[in-house]
Design a protein around this motif. Structure first.
Motif, PDB file in Angstrom:
ATOM      1  N   UNK A 341      37.936  25.413  21.800  1.00 50.50           N
ATOM      2  CA  UNK A 341      38.774  25.774  20.674  1.00 50.50           C
ATOM      3  C   UNK A 341      38.827  27.255  20.352  1.00 50.50           C
ATOM      4  N   UNK A 342      38.479  28.108  21.305  1.00 49.87           N
ATOM      5  CA  UNK A 342      38.552  29.554  21.086  1.00 49.87           C
ATOM      6  C   UNK A 342      38.921  30.237  22.394  1.00 49.87           C
ATOM      7  N   UNK A 343      39.481  31.430  22.280  1.00 46.39           N
ATOM      8  CA  UNK A 343      39.932  32.150  23.464  1.00 46.39           C
ATOM      9  C   UNK A 343      38.821  33.032  24.026  1.00 46.39           C
ATOM     10  N   UNK A 344      39.033  33.530  25.234  1.00 47.36           N
ATOM     11  CA  UNK A 344      38.072  34.418  25.873  1.00 47.36           C
ATOM     12  C   UNK A 344      38.759  35.732  26.196  1.00 47.36           C
ATOM     13  N   UNK A 345      37.983  36.743  26.441  1.00 45.00           N
ATOM     14  CA  UNK A 345      38.536  38.055  26.765  1.00 45.00           C
ATOM     15  C   UNK A 345      38.552  38.252  28.287  1.00 45.00           C
ATOM     16  N   UNK A 346      39.536  39.020  28.739  1.00 45.96           N
ATOM     17  CA  UNK A 346      39.685  39.298  30.171  1.00 45.96           C
ATOM     18  C   UNK A 346      38.571  40.232  30.634  1.00 45.96           C
ATOM     19  N   UNK A 347      37.984  39.934  31.799  1.00 47.59           N
ATOM     20  CA  UNK A 347      36.912  40.746  32.353  1.00 47.59           C
ATOM     21  C   UNK A 347      37.447  41.487  33.581  1.00 47.59           C
ATOM     22  N   UNK A 348      37.864  42.740  33.438  1.00 51.46           N
ATOM     23  CA  UNK A 348      38.455  43.485  34.568  1.00 51.46           C
ATOM     24  C   UNK A 348      37.540  43.589  35.775  1.00 51.46           C
ATOM     25  N   UNK A 349      36.221  43.611  35.538  1.00 51.74           N
ATOM     26  CA  UNK A 349      35.289  43.771  36.647  1.00 51.74           C
ATOM     27  C   UNK A 349      35.361  42.592  37.618  1.00 51.74           C
ATOM     28  N   UNK A 350      35.875  41.439  37.152  1.00 52.49           N
ATOM     29  CA  UNK A 350      35.953  40.259  38.016  1.00 52.49           C
ATOM     30  C   UNK A 350      37.040  40.391  39.081  1.00 52.49           C
ATOM     31  N   UNK A 351      38.043  41.254  38.842  1.00 50.17           N
ATOM     32  CA  UNK A 351      39.127  41.402  39.815  1.00 50.17           C
ATOM     33  C   UNK A 351      38.607  41.935  41.153  1.00 50.17           C
ATOM     34  N   UNK A 352      37.928  43.091  41.189  1.00 49.35           N
ATOM     35  CA  UNK A 352      37.407  43.558  42.488  1.00 49.35           C
ATOM     36  C   UNK A 352      36.345  42.629  43.067  1.00 49.35           C
ATOM     37  N   UNK A 353      35.536  42.022  42.197  1.00 49.70           N
ATOM     38  CA  UNK A 353      34.502  41.100  42.691  1.00 49.70           C
ATOM     39  C   UNK A 353      35.143  39.895  43.360  1.00 49.70           C
ATOM     40  N   UNK A 354      36.172  39.330  42.727  1.00 46.73           N
ATOM     41  CA  UNK A 354      36.866  38.164  43.298  1.00 46.73           C
ATOM     42  C   UNK A 354      37.530  38.520  44.617  1.00 46.73           C
ATOM     43  N   UNK A 355      38.144  39.708  44.680  1.00 40.88           N
ATOM     44  CA  UNK A 355      38.787  40.143  45.929  1.00 40.88           C
ATOM     45  C   UNK A 355      37.753  40.295  47.041  1.00 40.88           C
ATOM     46  N   UNK A 356      36.619  40.915  46.730  1.00 39.01           N
ATOM     47  CA  UNK A 356      35.569  41.108  47.737  1.00 39.01           C
ATOM     48  C   UNK A 356      35.017  39.773  48.234  1.00 39.01           C
ATOM     49  N   UNK A 357      34.789  38.848  47.303  1.00 41.38           N
ATOM     50  CA  UNK A 357      34.271  37.527  47.692  1.00 41.38           C
ATOM     51  C   UNK A 357      35.306  36.795  48.546  1.00 41.38           C
ATOM     52  N   UNK A 358      36.571  36.881  48.166  1.00 40.76           N
ATOM     53  CA  UNK A 358      37.630  36.217  48.935  1.00 40.76           C
ATOM     54  C   UNK A 358      37.725  36.789  50.341  1.00 40.76           C
ATOM     55  N   UNK A 359      37.632  38.108  50.455  1.00 38.37           N
ATOM     56  CA  UNK A 359      37.667  38.761  51.773  1.00 38.37           C
ATOM     57  C   UNK A 359      36.459  38.329  52.600  1.00 38.37           C
ATOM     58  N   UNK A 360      35.288  38.272  51.949  1.00 36.02           N
ATOM     59  CA  UNK A 360      34.070  37.868  52.664  1.00 36.02           C
ATOM     60  C   UNK A 360      34.167  36.416  53.144  1.00 36.02           C
TER      61      UNK A 360
END
Length: 385
Positions: A341-360
């Motif tokens: 029942x509440x929103x969350x804030x965007x975590x910009x640091x997750x963008x490069x981390x997600x890209x690196x994990x996806x590439x790996x």
């Protein structure tokens, strides 16, 4: 044309020529990255969300005095050792035996403005008493016993001798006329109490500046909460801070299991993504066997072939990771809004981390298909075998 530009054009053209197969791989990577990004966001936001939900079950820390009574100074000093951002509410309570219609009842003097912050589970028919006094909150059991409802007037009496006051002469009762502002329904022992403002109880008893205990609702993890309690007990003289174990232990147990579930789902999703990418790349290698054989026949090295296929996989991983990191936030937001029942804030640091994990993950998935590509025998392939 520079070598890097040529290499980029080669892998881009290869992906475009086989766009149907590569779209399947890209979609699987994007979905995997979205779930990874979303679950990691939820994983780190779950303690805050769960803490907010568990605060609905009441206070998770109790402050008492070894000397019997807490002063306002003790409560403020205890509060000062807790980060203000973590404090949901602090409610002092003082208990005295009073009489209503000559029958003894237990009265709890408290700060009416803070009571619902530490006890949000209270269900009040009517309204909470005014903070400045003149009203009371009657437990449902007492309301039924005395047949009193919202808006009724009631006289509360207090006899000092009944609470241990020694005197050779009779002590006159002190009385206070109050209005029932609300009826409290909890299904628990709170229904057997009458709650009045601390100022009214002090007027009735003639004793001020004291409390029997203070309830604290603190938004913090189990370890952090225990650290707060230890600091208060060690630094505030004659004051002891203890945790409400039924709340804190339940919160820790649920949080640990939920985080373990999130990690398990993340691992499973990554494994399925690897299988999908590996299957797609294996099909691509099988489809390009003649091309690989021809290239090796005219002098292409295994290193060049590895570099090309790995480049295709890395590009798919980067594109899928970027798309997945953005979709993951949308996924996490929907889960948070619908579950907590509440929103969350965007975590910009997750963008490069997600890209690196996806590439790996894509790189690892390409290892077996690339190995089979390097084992292609040009003579056999060109002969049609």
């Amino acid at each position: 044309m520079k070598r890097r530009q040529m290499y980029f054009r080669m892998i881009t053209a290869s992906l475009i020529r086989r766009r149907s197969r590569m779209l399947v791989a890209l979609l699987s990577i994007a979905i995997g990255a979205a779930i990874l990004s979303g679950l990691v966001t939820i994983y780190y936001d779950v303690p805050r969300q769960m803490g907010a939900q568990f605060r609905n079950y009441g206070a998770n820390m109790i402050i008492t005095s070894e000397g019997g009574s807490l002063t306002d100074g003790d409560i403020e000093q205890s509060r000062s050792y807790i980060d203000s951002a973590d404090i949901v509410g602090v409610t002092p309570y003082r208990y005295e035996s009073v009489r209503i219609r000559e029958l003894p009842v237990m009265a709890a003097g408290t700060d009416m403005s803070q009571a619902l912050l530490t006890s949000p589970y209270w269900s009040v028919e009517g309204a909470m008493p005014a903070a400045e006094g003149g009203q009371l909150l009657l437990g449902a059991s007492l309301s039924e016993q005395f047949r009193l409802g919202v808006g009724d007037e009631v006289t509360v009496s207090f006899t000092p001798e009944a609470n241990g006051t020694a005197s050779d002469e009779p002590v006159l009762d002190s009385t206070l006329d109050l209005t029932v502002a609300g009826v409290l329904k909890t299904g628990g022992p709170e229904e057997d109490y009458v709650y009045i403002a601390m100022s009214d109880l002090e007027t009735l008893t003639g004793i001020s500046g004291k409390a029997d205990l203070a309830e604290m609702s603190v938004s913090a993890s189990g370890d952090k909460l225990k650290a707060y309690a230890d600091v208060i007990s060690a630094n505030v003289p004659a004051v002891s801070a203890s945790l409400v174990k039924r709340v804190t232990e339940s919160e820790t147990t649920v949080l640990t299991k939920l985080q373990a579930l999130v990690l398990l789902v993340t691992v499973v999703v990554l494994a399925l993504t690897m299988i999908c990418v590996a299957t797609t790349m294996t099909a691509v290698v099988a489809e390009r066997r003649r091309e690989i054989g021809l290239r090796k026949a005219i002098g292409a090295s295994n290193g060049g072939i590895i570099k090309e296929f790995m480049g295709e996989g890395m590009m798919l991983g980067a594109i899928g990771g970027l798309a997945g990191s953005l979709l993951g936030f949308v996924f996490a937001q929907q889960v948070s809004v619908n579950v907590f029942g509440s929103s969350i804030s965007f975590m910009p640091v997750l963008v490069p981390i997600t890209i690196l994990v996806s590439v790996a993950v894509t790189g690892v998935s390409c290892l077996l298909p690339i190995r089979s590509a390097t084992q292609v025998d040009p003579a056999l392939v060109l002969k049609g075998e």
